[in-house]
Design an enzyme around this catalytic site. Structure first.
Site, PDB file in Angstrom:
ATOM      1  N   SER A  32       6.513  18.187 -40.021  1.00  0.00           N
ATOM      2  CA  SER A  32       7.919  18.400 -39.664  1.00  0.00           C
ATOM      3  C   SER A  32       8.597  19.253 -40.735  1.00  0.00           C
ATOM      4  CB  SER A  32       8.663  17.064 -39.526  1.00  0.00           C
ATOM      5  OG  SER A  32       8.717  16.397 -40.776  1.00  0.00           O
ATOM      6  N   GLY A  33       9.837  19.578 -40.461  1.00  0.00           N
ATOM      7  CA  GLY A  33      10.736  20.170 -41.449  1.00  0.00           C
ATOM      8  C   GLY A  33      10.194  21.376 -42.196  1.00  0.00           C
ATOM      9  N   ASP A  75      -2.348   9.644 -45.223  1.00  0.00           N
ATOM     10  CA  ASP A  75      -1.182   8.949 -45.778  1.00  0.00           C
ATOM     11  C   ASP A  75      -1.253   9.144 -47.294  1.00  0.00           C
ATOM     12  OD1 ASP A  75       0.645   7.224 -46.899  1.00  0.00           O
ATOM     13  OD2 ASP A  75       0.311   5.646 -45.404  1.00  0.00           O
ATOM     14  N   TYR A 169      14.894   9.287 -55.578  1.00  0.00           N
ATOM     15  CA  TYR A 169      14.649  10.680 -55.219  1.00  0.00           C
ATOM     16  C   TYR A 169      14.871  11.603 -56.417  1.00  0.00           C
ATOM     17  CZ  TYR A 169      14.686  14.923 -52.373  1.00  0.00           C
ATOM     18  OH  TYR A 169      14.396  16.167 -51.832  1.00  0.00           O
ATOM     19  N   LYS A 173      12.032  13.889 -58.328  1.00  0.00           N
ATOM     20  CA  LYS A 173      12.091  15.354 -58.318  1.00  0.00           C
ATOM     21  C   LYS A 173      12.243  15.911 -59.738  1.00  0.00           C
ATOM     22  CE  LYS A 173      11.488  15.784 -53.903  1.00  0.00           C
ATOM     23  NZ  LYS A 173      10.244  16.347 -53.367  1.00  0.00           N
TER      24      LYS A 173
END
Ligand code: NAP
Length: 264
Positions: A32-33, A75, A169, A173
């Site tokens: 996706s994305g 996964d 997050y 990052k």
């Protein structure tokens, strides 16, 4: 000084520098994305693309559109799946030239409500998997004396996420950006380049309905110098620059594509 590097040429054909004909690229999170887009772009430039994620139906549909590609269900929170992704790639193609560590997770939660499990799981997918895949693919890149690793970080590895709260997050990052520098330092002399691609806000499953939600739009407009979210194709150039000979002298860099968000 006459040595202009291993890729110098007297023929002026700058666009050919971006070609990836015959190269093998792994893109994680390609179901996706941004990852799906990255896979299409690398394929369009001639690479054989290995697309990986958990949703196999989506990967197979994508692979059917990309000649010479391979779909691998994995996964990435599971070490054995990471190992199998690389071993299946090497079995099929015998090499890896480009690794795009794109799979990632994150969600808004204030630290008071964030659980240890949530934090640790994000670190597993966003950081440990990236470390592990880089190590596994790096073996073949170092042996070949060439390769490009692109770690999809985020502008939120450079700055706080305020007003959206997401410690797991931002922590992950930020780690990705400095892992990029460290790996670039370890492998520069072995011919392997390692860079981060750090987007601002782009529409994807991760950002959900941000592109239609009024308060989110107001927030983006108020904070981005280019007052809108990015379109997926506005990462094509940055991706290809880092992946190809066009970026042959770039390593250890975090390339921000954020509409000027972090410049304020
Ligand atoms: P997305 O549409 O949610 O894509 C995330 C991808 O990661 C999916 O393909 C998902 O596939 C995969 N993934 C998640 N958990 C996984 C796991 N355990 N194992 C394997 N694959 C897994 O979001 P996106 O925006 O395209 O995100 C792609 C990357 O860009 C992420 O690293 C994200 O942090 C980064 N980024 C995005 C933005 C943005 O505004 N969109 C901004 C900065 C950075 P499956 O569910 O099929 O496994």
């Amino acid at each position: 000084m006459t040595d202009t590097g291993p890729h110098s040429s007297n023929v002026l054909d700058p666009l050919s520098l971006f070609r990836l004909d015959g190269q093998v690229a792994i893109v994680t999170g390609a179901s996706s994305g941004l990852g799906e887009r990255f896979a299409r772009v690398l394929g369009a430039m001639g690479a054989n693309v290995v697309v990986a994620a958990r949703r196999l139906d989506r990967l197979e549909a994508l692979a059917a559109e990309l000649p010479g590609s391979l779909a691998v269900q994995a996964d990435l929170s599971i070490a054995e799946d990471r190992e199998r992704l690389v071993s299946e790639t090497l079995e099929r193609f015998g090499r890896v030239d480009v690794l795009v560590n794109n799979a990632g997770i994150g969600s808004a939660v204030r630290i008071e409500d964030e659980t240890l499990e949530q934090f640790q799981f994000a670190m597993e997918v966003n950081v440990t998997a990236l470390w592990h895949l880089s190590k596994l693919c790096g073996e073949s890149m170092v042996a070949a004396g060439s390769g490009s690793i692109i770690n999809v970080a985020s502008m939120l590895g450079h700055v706080a996420s305020a007003p959206v709260k997401q410690m797991h997050y931002c922590a992950s990052k930020g780690a990705v950006i400095n892992m990029t520098r460290e790996l670039a330092a370890q492998w520069g002399r072995k011919g392997v380049r390692v860079n981060a691609l750090s987007p601002g806000w782009f529409k994807s499953e991760m950002t959900g309905d941000m592109d239609t939600d009024e308060s989110s739009q107001a927030f983006v407009k108020a904070n981005a110098l280019l007052p809108r979210m990015g379109n997926a194709d506005e990462l094509d150039g940055a991706l290809l620059l880092l992946a190809s000979r066009a970026g042959g002298y770039m390593t250890g860099h975090s390339l921000l594509v954020d509409g000027g968000w972090t410049a304020r």
